[in-house]
Design a protein around this motif. Structure first.
Motif, mmCIF file in Angstrom:
data_model
loop_
_atom_site.group_PDB
_atom_site.id
_atom_site.type_symbol
_atom_site.label_atom_id
_atom_site.label_comp_id
_atom_site.label_asym_id
_atom_site.label_seq_id
_atom_site.Cartn_x
_atom_site.Cartn_y
_atom_site.Cartn_z
ATOM 1 N N PHE A 1 0.824 -1.204 0.000
ATOM 2 C CA PHE A 1 0.000 0.000 0.000
ATOM 3 C C PHE A 1 0.862 1.260 0.000
ATOM 4 C CE2 PHE A 1 -2.611 3.294 1.896
ATOM 5 C CZ PHE A 1 -3.853 3.098 1.315
ATOM 6 N N LEU A 2 1.867 1.294 0.890
ATOM 7 C CA LEU A 2 2.726 2.478 1.009
ATOM 8 C C LEU A 2 3.582 2.689 -0.230
ATOM 9 C CD1 LEU A 2 3.939 2.219 4.727
ATOM 10 C CD2 LEU A 2 2.206 3.751 3.779
ATOM 11 N N CYS A 3 4.138 1.610 -0.775
ATOM 12 C CA CYS A 3 4.981 1.745 -1.973
ATOM 13 C C CYS A 3 4.161 2.222 -3.163
ATOM 14 C CB CYS A 3 5.662 0.418 -2.293
ATOM 15 S SG CYS A 3 7.004 0.010 -1.159
ATOM 16 N N ALA A 4 2.909 1.765 -3.245
ATOM 17 C CA ALA A 4 2.040 2.257 -4.308
ATOM 18 C C ALA A 4 1.784 3.748 -4.128
ATOM 19 C CB ALA A 4 0.715 1.485 -4.310
ATOM 20 N N ALA A 5 1.616 4.186 -2.879
ATOM 21 C CA ALA A 5 1.410 5.609 -2.599
ATOM 22 C C ALA A 5 2.629 6.424 -3.008
ATOM 23 C CB ALA A 5 1.115 5.815 -1.116
ATOM 24 N N ILE A 6 3.823 5.896 -2.706
ATOM 25 C CA ILE A 6 5.053 6.610 -3.063
ATOM 26 C C ILE A 6 5.222 6.665 -4.581
ATOM 27 C CG2 ILE A 6 7.569 6.532 -2.921
ATOM 28 C CD1 ILE A 6 7.229 5.263 -0.143
ATOM 29 N N GLY A 7 5.028 5.523 -5.244
ATOM 30 C CA GLY A 7 5.141 5.501 -6.698
ATOM 31 C C GLY A 7 4.131 6.409 -7.365
ATOM 32 N N PHE A 8 2.925 6.429 -6.825
ATOM 33 C CA PHE A 8 1.870 7.299 -7.359
ATOM 34 C C PHE A 8 2.259 8.766 -7.201
ATOM 35 C CE2 PHE A 8 -2.006 9.743 -7.070
ATOM 36 C CZ PHE A 8 -2.803 9.214 -8.074
ATOM 37 N N SER A 9 2.785 9.111 -6.034
ATOM 38 C CA SER A 9 3.109 10.510 -5.758
ATOM 39 C C SER A 9 4.269 11.017 -6.615
ATOM 40 C CB SER A 9 3.452 10.691 -4.279
ATOM 41 O OG SER A 9 4.623 9.964 -3.944
ATOM 42 N N LEU A 10 5.225 10.115 -6.930
ATOM 43 C CA LEU A 10 6.371 10.537 -7.738
ATOM 44 C C LEU A 10 5.925 11.104 -9.085
ATOM 45 C CD1 LEU A 10 8.877 7.596 -7.089
ATOM 46 C CD2 LEU A 10 8.991 9.927 -6.182
ATOM 47 N N LEU A 11 4.968 10.419 -9.712
ATOM 48 C CA LEU A 11 4.466 10.906 -10.996
ATOM 49 C C LEU A 11 3.433 12.013 -10.814
ATOM 50 C CD1 LEU A 11 4.095 7.787 -13.309
ATOM 51 C CD2 LEU A 11 5.650 9.715 -13.555
ATOM 52 N N ASP A 12 2.647 11.920 -9.742
ATOM 53 C CA ASP A 12 1.617 12.940 -9.526
ATOM 54 C C ASP A 12 2.250 14.309 -9.280
ATOM 55 O OD1 ASP A 12 -1.224 13.613 -9.183
ATOM 56 O OD2 ASP A 12 -0.638 14.062 -7.128
#
Length: 285
Positions: free
Chosen positions: A113-124
């Motif tokens: 869950f957290l890694c998906a949040a980090i990966g999402f935020s990098l592009l967002d």
């Protein structure tokens, strides 16, 4: 004087915005120091190293905020700190991985869950950046977040496997099974799997001829099922956040829940605050 005054104001602002994070950080850090002193007194230097590593990891969120000029939401930062503490101090030193069978599963789900949040935020962050707008679709952002999380999970399993092969740490926990199927037992030497059922014990024969019955009540699976379970729960955590993140982008940041997990570039914060202020003024008028 002006410098000291600005510094006091900066600390006061930081305390107001990060009060909960600071309290959790101080509490956990104090706990780790006490554990480290106890391990040092008992001459358990491996656990002392884990404590030092934990203290270093605790400082990483703040360092990343300054280095990347981003703002980590309080909820995300607190969860990261608790995750580190649960994995290193409770899991390794406190042996929670053994005492509570699902401790590792819960942490791997949270990690996905957290890694998906980090990966999402990098592009967002790039997507909303004033100087570098990519205008990526919500679906693309969700897919990248999911793939980023799964990649981190796979790399971690590679690390666990390497530690088990070279240092025999058993990071990929063994599982006792009662049925197996393998082509190695095919009497013809072909590719036909032979199934063995109702296995109740395994006898290990060493090079010197000595034999040891494991007494585990079945066949010892060496890490495979544990790895697959870890990747599966990582998949679930990554998928859940990717779906939530997808709808978050569609609504352009109106989801209050997801905002608690997505870092924001400081350059994009001011425009967002101005926009929120303008919306509030419109509602009042």
């Amino acid at each position: 004087m002006d410098h000291k005054k600005r510094r006091r104001e900066s600390l006061r602002t930081l305390w107001q915005e990060k009060r909960a994070v600071t309290i959790v950080y101080v509490f956990l850090r104090t706990s780790v120091v006490l554990v480290m002193l106890a391990q040092l007194f008992n001459r358990n230097f491996e656990n002392v190293f884990l404590c030092v590593l934990t203290l270093f990891l605790f400082a990483m969120p703040s360092l990343l905020e300054k280095k990347l000029d981003i703002d980590l939401p309080n909820t995300l930062e607190i969860i990261i700190l608790l995750f580190i503490y649960a994995a290193e101090i409770l899991g390794e030193i406190g042996a929670y991985y053994v005492t509570f069978p699902y401790w590792d599963t819960v942490l791997h789900t949270l990690n996905g869950f957290l890694c998906a949040a980090i990966g999402f935020s990098l592009l967002d962050i790039l997507n909303r950046h004033n100087r570098a707008r990519f205008h990526l679709s919500p679906l693309y952002l969700a897919i990248v977040a999911f793939c980023f999380s799964m990649t981190v999970g796979v790399v971690w399993e590679f690390f666990e496997c390497a530690m088990d092969q070279f240092f025999f740490l058993d990071m990929q926990k063994d599982t006792v099974v009662h049925s197996i199927g393998t082509i190695l037992l095919d009497p013809t030497g072909g590719n036909h799997p032979v199934a063995l059922h109702n296995i109740v014990d395994v006898i290990v024969v060493q090079a010197d001829g000595s034999q040891t019955a494991l007494g585990l009540g079945g066949y010892l699976d060496i890490g495979l099922l544990d790895t697959m379970e870890d990747l599966f729960v990582n998949f679930i955590g990554a998928l859940v956040f990717s779906i939530i993140g997808y709808f978050y982008v569609l609504s352009r940041g109106k989801g209050k829940f997801v905002k608690r997990f997505i870092p924001v570039a400081n350059e994009t914060k001011e425009p967002d605050r101005k926009e929120e202020k303008q919306n509030e003024e419109r509602k009042e008028s």
